[in-house]
Design a protein around this motif. Structure first.
Motif, PDB file in Angstrom:
ATOM      1  N   GLN A   5      47.785  46.997  43.009  1.00 65.91           N
ATOM      2  CA  GLN A   5      46.760  47.328  43.447  1.00 65.91           C
ATOM      3  C   GLN A   5      46.314  48.753  43.338  1.00 65.91           C
ATOM      4  N   GLU A   6      46.929  49.269  42.928  1.00 61.78           N
ATOM      5  CA  GLU A   6      46.781  50.966  42.604  1.00 61.78           C
ATOM      6  C   GLU A   6      45.926  50.966  42.037  1.00 61.78           C
ATOM      7  N   LEU A   7      46.415  49.753  41.060  1.00 61.24           N
ATOM      8  CA  LEU A   7      45.324  50.029  39.805  1.00 61.24           C
ATOM      9  C   LEU A   7      44.284  49.731  39.806  1.00 61.24           C
ATOM     10  N   VAL A   8      43.675  48.999  41.276  1.00 60.75           N
ATOM     11  CA  VAL A   8      42.437  47.465  40.662  1.00 60.75           C
ATOM     12  C   VAL A   8      41.535  48.697  41.547  1.00 60.75           C
ATOM     13  N   GLY A   9      42.633  49.549  42.937  1.00 61.39           N
ATOM     14  CA  GLY A   9      42.261  49.585  43.973  1.00 61.39           C
ATOM     15  C   GLY A   9      41.958  49.120  45.043  1.00 61.39           C
ATOM     16  N   SER A  10      42.309  47.846  45.275  1.00 63.82           N
ATOM     17  CA  SER A  10      42.244  46.816  46.720  1.00 63.82           C
ATOM     18  C   SER A  10      43.665  45.575  46.329  1.00 63.82           C
ATOM     19  N   GLU A  11      43.822  46.226  47.643  1.00 66.86           N
ATOM     20  CA  GLU A  11      45.053  45.327  47.597  1.00 66.86           C
ATOM     21  C   GLU A  11      44.680  43.910  47.846  1.00 66.86           C
ATOM     22  N   GLU A  12      43.158  43.134  48.174  1.00 66.49           N
ATOM     23  CA  GLU A  12      43.151  41.926  48.296  1.00 66.49           C
ATOM     24  C   GLU A  12      42.653  41.315  46.864  1.00 66.49           C
ATOM     25  N   ARG A  13      42.133  42.632  45.962  1.00 70.71           N
ATOM     26  CA  ARG A  13      41.884  41.846  44.381  1.00 70.71           C
ATOM     27  C   ARG A  13      43.277  42.302  44.264  1.00 70.71           C
ATOM     28  N   ALA A  14      44.442  42.883  44.743  1.00 74.71           N
ATOM     29  CA  ALA A  14      45.218  42.864  43.567  1.00 74.71           C
ATOM     30  C   ALA A  14      45.992  41.191  43.646  1.00 74.71           C
ATOM     31  N   TRP A  15      46.052  40.135  44.981  1.00 73.72           N
ATOM     32  CA  TRP A  15      46.630  39.428  44.948  1.00 73.72           C
ATOM     33  C   TRP A  15      45.816  38.351  44.784  1.00 73.72           C
ATOM     34  N   GLU A  16      44.304  38.508  44.636  1.00 69.50           N
ATOM     35  CA  GLU A  16      43.116  37.299  44.381  1.00 69.50           C
ATOM     36  C   GLU A  16      43.138  37.291  42.823  1.00 69.50           C
ATOM     37  N   LEU A  17      44.121  37.888  41.679  1.00 70.71           N
ATOM     38  CA  LEU A  17      44.281  38.251  40.436  1.00 70.71           C
ATOM     39  C   LEU A  17      45.641  37.228  40.020  1.00 70.71           C
ATOM     40  N   ILE A  18      46.525  38.158  41.147  1.00 61.78           N
ATOM     41  CA  ILE A  18      48.086  37.279  41.026  1.00 61.78           C
ATOM     42  C   ILE A  18      47.796  35.950  41.244  1.00 61.78           C
ATOM     43  N   GLU A  19      46.946  35.415  42.300  1.00 61.52           N
ATOM     44  CA  GLU A  19      47.002  33.496  41.963  1.00 61.52           C
ATOM     45  C   GLU A  19      46.378  33.410  40.967  1.00 61.52           C
ATOM     46  N   GLU A  20      45.396  34.151  40.057  1.00 56.95           N
ATOM     47  CA  GLU A  20      44.573  32.864  39.539  1.00 56.95           C
ATOM     48  C   GLU A  20      45.330  32.826  38.092  1.00 56.95           C
ATOM     49  N   ASP A  44      40.346  53.554  33.655  1.00 61.18           N
ATOM     50  CA  ASP A  44      40.250  53.265  34.861  1.00 61.18           C
ATOM     51  C   ASP A  44      40.095  51.198  35.783  1.00 61.18           C
ATOM     52  N   ARG A  45      38.832  51.363  36.241  1.00 63.30           N
ATOM     53  CA  ARG A  45      39.559  50.506  37.296  1.00 63.30           C
ATOM     54  C   ARG A  45      39.203  48.911  36.297  1.00 63.30           C
ATOM     55  N   ASN A  46      38.869  49.515  35.216  1.00 56.29           N
ATOM     56  CA  ASN A  46      38.016  48.245  34.394  1.00 56.29           C
ATOM     57  C   ASN A  46      39.192  48.319  32.971  1.00 56.29           C
ATOM     58  N   MET A  47      40.493  48.733  33.267  1.00 56.59           N
ATOM     59  CA  MET A  47      41.118  49.110  31.835  1.00 56.59           C
ATOM     60  C   MET A  47      40.974  49.984  30.667  1.00 56.59           C
ATOM     61  N   ALA A  87      51.640  49.664  27.192  1.00 57.69           N
ATOM     62  CA  ALA A  87      50.779  50.873  27.347  1.00 57.69           C
ATOM     63  C   ALA A  87      51.150  50.996  28.785  1.00 57.69           C
ATOM     64  N   GLY A  88      52.558  50.549  29.612  1.00 53.94           N
ATOM     65  CA  GLY A  88      52.783  51.461  30.929  1.00 53.94           C
ATOM     66  C   GLY A  88      52.104  50.997  31.790  1.00 53.94           C
ATOM     67  N   LEU A  89      51.481  50.444  32.505  1.00 48.17           N
ATOM     68  CA  LEU A  89      50.163  49.352  33.050  1.00 48.17           C
ATOM     69  C   LEU A  89      51.078  48.749  33.856  1.00 48.17           C
ATOM     70  N   SER A  90      52.828  48.140  33.365  1.00 53.98           N
ATOM     71  CA  SER A  90      52.764  46.718  33.864  1.00 53.98           C
ATOM     72  C   SER A  90      54.541  46.425  33.779  1.00 53.98           C
ATOM     73  N   ARG A  91      55.332  45.747  34.365  1.00 53.93           N
ATOM     74  CA  ARG A  91      56.651  45.832  34.111  1.00 53.93           C
ATOM     75  C   ARG A  91      57.073  44.235  34.466  1.00 53.93           C
ATOM     76  N   GLY A  92      56.475  43.959  33.884  1.00 56.36           N
ATOM     77  CA  GLY A  92      56.489  41.930  34.092  1.00 56.36           C
ATOM     78  C   GLY A  92      55.220  40.982  33.311  1.00 56.36           C
ATOM     79  N   ILE A  93      55.533  40.172  33.853  1.00 55.38           N
ATOM     80  CA  ILE A  93      54.207  38.413  32.946  1.00 55.38           C
ATOM     81  C   ILE A  93      53.138  38.864  33.912  1.00 55.38           C
ATOM     82  N   ASN A  94      53.562  38.715  35.526  1.00 55.46           N
ATOM     83  CA  ASN A  94      52.218  38.667  36.366  1.00 55.46           C
ATOM     84  C   ASN A  94      51.428  39.847  36.512  1.00 55.46           C
ATOM     85  N   VAL A  95      51.760  40.598  36.433  1.00 49.98           N
ATOM     86  CA  VAL A  95      50.709  42.291  36.248  1.00 49.98           C
ATOM     87  C   VAL A  95      50.420  42.472  35.256  1.00 49.98           C
TER      88      VAL A  95
END
Length: 465
Positions: A90-105, A423-426, A440-448
């Motif tokens: 959610q911090e990387l994309v700046g939106s909690e809603e968008r973060a949840w959408e990505l996990i569902e995808e 940035d928001r586009n990685m 790249a230090g941007l996640s700590r698991g398969i999902n993110v």
């Protein structure tokens, strides 16, 4: 010279999901190359787990760590369906809603390529409340999570299906190939490898945890801004499966966060493998570590999980990777090239374990290629104190964990790279160079990791079109 529109370093979840997004948004017209140090998922067979061999032959590279699908492919294949577990999406994309959408995808993509649909575990909130009450009393936090347990055996099949699909879209997997260096020449990205030089307009660096050190060196060379990141150091805990059964019924991979009494440091459970197996990892520098596997079709009498202490460093020693590797080197030396194993009662009593003592244990080790010893000889006092205090607190939540015959394996170290500034586009602050995933230090698991790959892939596809 081999030329592509896009080069991706690393075929873990970040690299694979980025390639999928680019290939589909460009209708298979983009020339995509994925450079991977390891091999295809079906080729990643660990000799230690083969009945006819049954020992580590020090494969180069280690099949557990490297290969198409990433390290998570052979580590239970469990997907946490929350954006704030395994990273801070959610911090990387700046939106909690968008973060949840990505996990569902991410979940839908795994299902699309063959993840068993009946392996989704929803936490029973009434039972969750009972565990939360116990956790609160010892200052701990229990995190309820929807989880999909694919299983190590099924994960290989899912990754193979995804690989074949990507190849049908024109994606070229350059396997068994180590990326050595990166240069930018006339706005083109040149990647020097063990199999020649590859060039592209866009470059995604997604080397996974095994490539964290490499990523830092390349980032510094290219001028990518880095931020200091943490390090997780700890042990793999193994207990009879009955000890964990109650909490496993509530959550397949229980996430419990504890802050210790003496140092107020964060300790957490990670990667639980119910009726699973402890496995050995071999790193490129010759050090060893441990991890855990859980299969859908093969079971043991034990359950194992990582118990990790989060270590943060400040000036002048900010390189957590170097710090972790020094611990791993000492542990490897003490183990004579094998991981250390110790009974909990021996660690608490300040004595080393022996095979004779381990044979008396109720818990029978699922990993035999280990050396009985004293973990406190390899780990700093602060880490040992945190582990013992943390396990005592955990015992109130999961009775039976802090038992004399609980087995501890070391080292279990999660190397997260210094975090790339994106940035928001990685995209990094170097034009047309993107970063994604654990390396790249941007996640700590398969999902993110997979989600950051989707973000980078979409951004690159838009530029291509």
């Amino acid at each position: 010279m081999n030329e592509f529109d896009v080069l991706i370093v690393g075929a873990g979840p970040a690299g694979m999901f980025a390639a999928l997004k680019i290939a589909e948004l460009t209708n298979g017209k983009a020339r995509i190359g994925i450079i991977e140090k390891g091999y295809y998922a079906h080729q990643r067979i660990c000799p230690l787990q083969e009945p006819k061999i049954g020992k580590c032959t020090y494969c180069k590279p280690c099949h557990i760590l490297y290969g198409v699908g990433g390290a998570g492919t052979l580590s239970s294949g469990l997907i946490n369906l929350r954006p704030d577990v395994g990273g801070d999406l959610q911090e990387l994309v700046g939106s909690e809603e968008r973060a949840w959408e990505l996990i569902e995808e991410v979940d839908k993509i795994f299902l699309r390529f063959g993840a068993p649909p009946d392996t989704l575990h929803e936490p029973d909130m009434d039972r969750v409340k009972e565990i939360e009450k116990r956790a609160v009393k010892v200052g701990a936090k229990f995190v309820p999570i929807r989880q999909r347990h694919i299983g190590t055996d099924h994960s290989v099949r899912v990754i193979e299906n995804m690989t074949k699909y990507l190849e049908s879209k024109g994606v070229k997997f350059i396997i068994g190939t180590e990326a050595l260096d990166v240069d930018i020449v006339d706005s083109r990205q040149r990647v020097k490898t063990t199999k020649g030089v590859f060039e592209s307009k866009y470059l995604l660096l997604a080397p996974g945890r095994g490539g964290a050190d490499w990523f830092v060196n390349i980032a510094r060379k290219l001028g990518i801004t880095l931020e200091s990141g943490p390090l997780d150091v700890g042990v793999r805990v193994e207990v009879p499966y009955e000890v964990m059964e109650e909490i496993i019924d509530v959550e397949v991979d229980p996430k419990i966060i504890i802050y210790t009494r003496t140092f107020d440091d964060k300790v957490r459970t990670f990667c639980t493998n119910h009726k699973g197996f402890v496995v050995k990892e071999v790193y490129d520098d010759g050090t060893v570590g441990v991890n855990g596997h859980a299969y859908l079709n093969m079971k043991s009498n034990n359950t194992n999980f990582a118990f990790l202490v989060t270590v943060k460093l400040t000036d002048p020693m900010e390189d957590t990777i170097e710090y972790g590797k020094n611990i791993a080197k000492l542990a490897t030396k003490l183990g004579g090239g094998n991981p250390l194993i110790q009974r909990l009662i021996d660690l608490e009593s300040g004595r080393r374990s022996t095979w004779e003592r381990i044979k008396r244990s109720v818990t029978k080790p699922t990993l035999r290629e280990v050396t009985p010893g004293d973990i406190s000889m390899a780990f700093p006092y602060r880490v040992i104190t945190n582990i013992l205090e943390g396990l005592k607190s955990l015992d109130y939540i999961i009775p039976g964990v802090f038992a004399p015959h609980t087995l501890l394996y070391a080292p279990e170290i999660k190397y997260y790279s210094m975090k790339a500034k994106v940035d928001r586009n990685m995209e990094t602050d170097v034009a047309n160079v993107y970063a994604a995933g654990d390396g790249a230090g941007l996640s700590r698991g398969i999902n993110v990791a997979a989600a950051t790959g989707l973000i980078a892939g979409e951004a690159i596809a838009k530029k291509l079109s």
